[in-house]
Design an enzyme around this catalytic site. Structure first.
Site, short mmCIF file in Angstrom:
data_model
loop_
_atom_site.label_atom_id
_atom_site.label_comp_id
_atom_site.label_asym_id
_atom_site.label_seq_id
_atom_site.Cartn_x
_atom_site.Cartn_y
_atom_site.Cartn_z
N LYS A 19 -13.65 -14.22 69.11
CA LYS A 19 -14.27 -13.41 70.17
C LYS A 19 -13.48 -12.12 70.41
CE LYS A 19 -14.70 -15.12 74.54
NZ LYS A 19 -14.26 -14.16 75.58
N ASP A 318 -6.03 -19.53 76.74
CA ASP A 318 -7.44 -19.96 76.80
C ASP A 318 -7.61 -21.42 76.38
OD1 ASP A 318 -8.14 -17.46 77.65
OD2 ASP A 318 -8.91 -16.78 75.72
#
Ligand code: S3P
Length: 430
Positions: A19, A318
């Site tokens: 991403k 994350d």
């Protein structure tokens, strides 16, 4: 989504593109000269928000199933948007785009969804203003919507109080438009995709490390043009993390995850899995466009608790929701410290992880900068509230695979933010 426990996940899978890298390639391709081609681009909602914003800034971007083509217009080629730029749920888009827009010759506004509009923007407003930018929070609450009007930017040396690739990248991108060098120093190096990719696109950018300290500095010198590139995006280790955890936790599993980015500023989860006793092997390691990639082989393992703190935190920030799930299934106690940044993600991830783990019967205590989890309490099915946070929905989908009874993941569509094929990928392993 309704889920129950399973055994024997077996097979070879590919994970969608990274991403962070996908966002950056759209942005850098847009302000480069020529046509950038990106293979294995992440077609998740966040990256589509970036594409939509750059289309509104006058860039022609062609989406095909396996590639994206960007007709870049150079550093000065963006045109004024006719409407407010909507970044949806994407903090990366909001912050990096702000850096680029601060350097433009026109005014613009940025907004996002209800979660994005609660996330802190002072962290970029303050340094951009130090560079001379005219940027303000329209509601004067230090959050989006943001209003950016044209100004002259000056280079600066910024000592960033937190290690954040979003803040660093925002400032470096503004630095491309400044009248002199800009440098950003962070306490510990955060993900360095901006530095690596800007270098590939032709920017004059230098990364240095302080001797005898973990501090890292990136310095950009304006004046160089960016030139179009053709690149293949590696699989996202943040998405691979759910399958790494599934392979370790689900009995009788063996999963090969192909072509995953293992850049050392991102791969802390591999070290943690190793510390917890996980059976993980890296195969076919190589470097592509400065980014390390490998295939990751995972086999079912008995995990034990560990302590996760200090310099490793930015390399796995994350992945903490899925690490917390692994910790709840491990023997002994896991302590997560120095992770206060979790409060500023798509949800407050200290609260959202702790609340959902408690709902599943885990022994977990929140702390101001992390949590303490004691394993050995079998998880039981529950109703999971991801609060529209994609990483909470996916982490607790894995917990559901090793829990008794049925688990319901509410609003599980939020996985589309970063990994639309998440549930389909499981089908390949059954
Ligand atoms: C990202 C940086 C990280 C990460 C986010 C993506 C990026 O945020 O949590 O999901 O692409 O730069 P911070 O830079 O705020 O830590």
């Amino acid at each position: 989504m309704e889920l129950t426990s399973i055994t024997g996940l077996k097979g070879t899978i590919t994970i969608p593109g990274d991403k962070s890298i996908s966002h950056r390639l759209v942005m850098f391709g847009s302000i480069a000269e020529g046509t950038t081609r990106i293979h294995h681009f992440l077609n998740g909602e966040d990256c589509l928000s970036t594409i939509n914003c750059f289309r509104k800034l006058g860039i022609d971007i062609i989406q095909e199933p396996t590639q994206i083509t960007i007709h870049g217009k150079g550093l000065q080629g963006l045109t004024p948007p006719n409407e407010i730029l909507d970044v949806g749920n994407s903090g990366t888009t909001a912050r990096l785009l702000s850096g680029i827009l601060a350097g433009q010759n026109f005014d613009s506004k940025i907004t996002g969804d209800s979660s994005l509009r609660k996330r802190p923007m002072k962290r970029i407003i303050y340094p951009l203003k130090k560079m001379g930018a005219n940027i303000s929070s329209i509601l004067r609450n230090d959050c989006a919507p943001l209003y950016i009007t044209k100004s002259t930017l000056h280079g600066m040396n910024y000592d960033c109080p937190v290690s954040s690739a979003q803040i660093k990248s925002c400032i470096l991108l503004a630095g491309l438009y400044a009248d002199s060098k800009t440098s950003v120093t962070e306490p510990v190096l955060s993900r360095n995709h901006t530095e690596l990719l800007l270098k590939s696109f032709g920017a004059d950018i230098l990364s240095t490390h302080e001797l005898h300290s973990s501090k890292a500095t990136a310095t950009i010198t304006p004046g160089s043009k960016l030139y179009a590139q053709e690149m293949t995006v590696p699989g996202d280790i943040s998405s691979a993390a759910y399958f790494i955890a599934a392979g370790l936790l689900v009995p009788d599993s063996e999963i090969l995850i192909k072509h995953v980015g293992i850049n050392s500023t991102r791969s802390g989860i591999l070290k943690v899995c190793e510390d917890m006793g996980g059976d993980i092997t890296l195969i076919n390691q190589q470097v592509e466009n400065g980014e390390a990639v490998a295939d990751i082989l995972v086999r079912t393992s008995t995990l034990h608790g560990t302590t996760i703190s200090g310099e490793i935190i930015p390399t796995l920030i994350d992945e903490i929701p899925i690490i917390a799930v692994m910790a709840a299934c491990a023997e002994g106690t896991t302590v997560i410290r120095d992770a206060e940044e979790l409060k500023h993600k798509e949800s407050n991830r200290i609260d959202s992880v702790v609340d959902n783990l408690l709902a599943m019967g885990a022994n977990v205590t929140p702390t101001p900068d992390g949590m303490i989890i004691t394993g050995g309490h079998p998880l039981k099915g529950a109703t999971i509230h991801p609060l529209l946070d994609h990483r909470i929905a996916m982490a607790f989908s894995i917990a559901a695979l090793v829990a008794s009874d049925r688990t319901t993941i509410l609003d599980s569509d939020c996985i589309n933010i970063s990994f639309p094929e998440f549930y389909d990928t499981f089908e390949e392993l059954l």
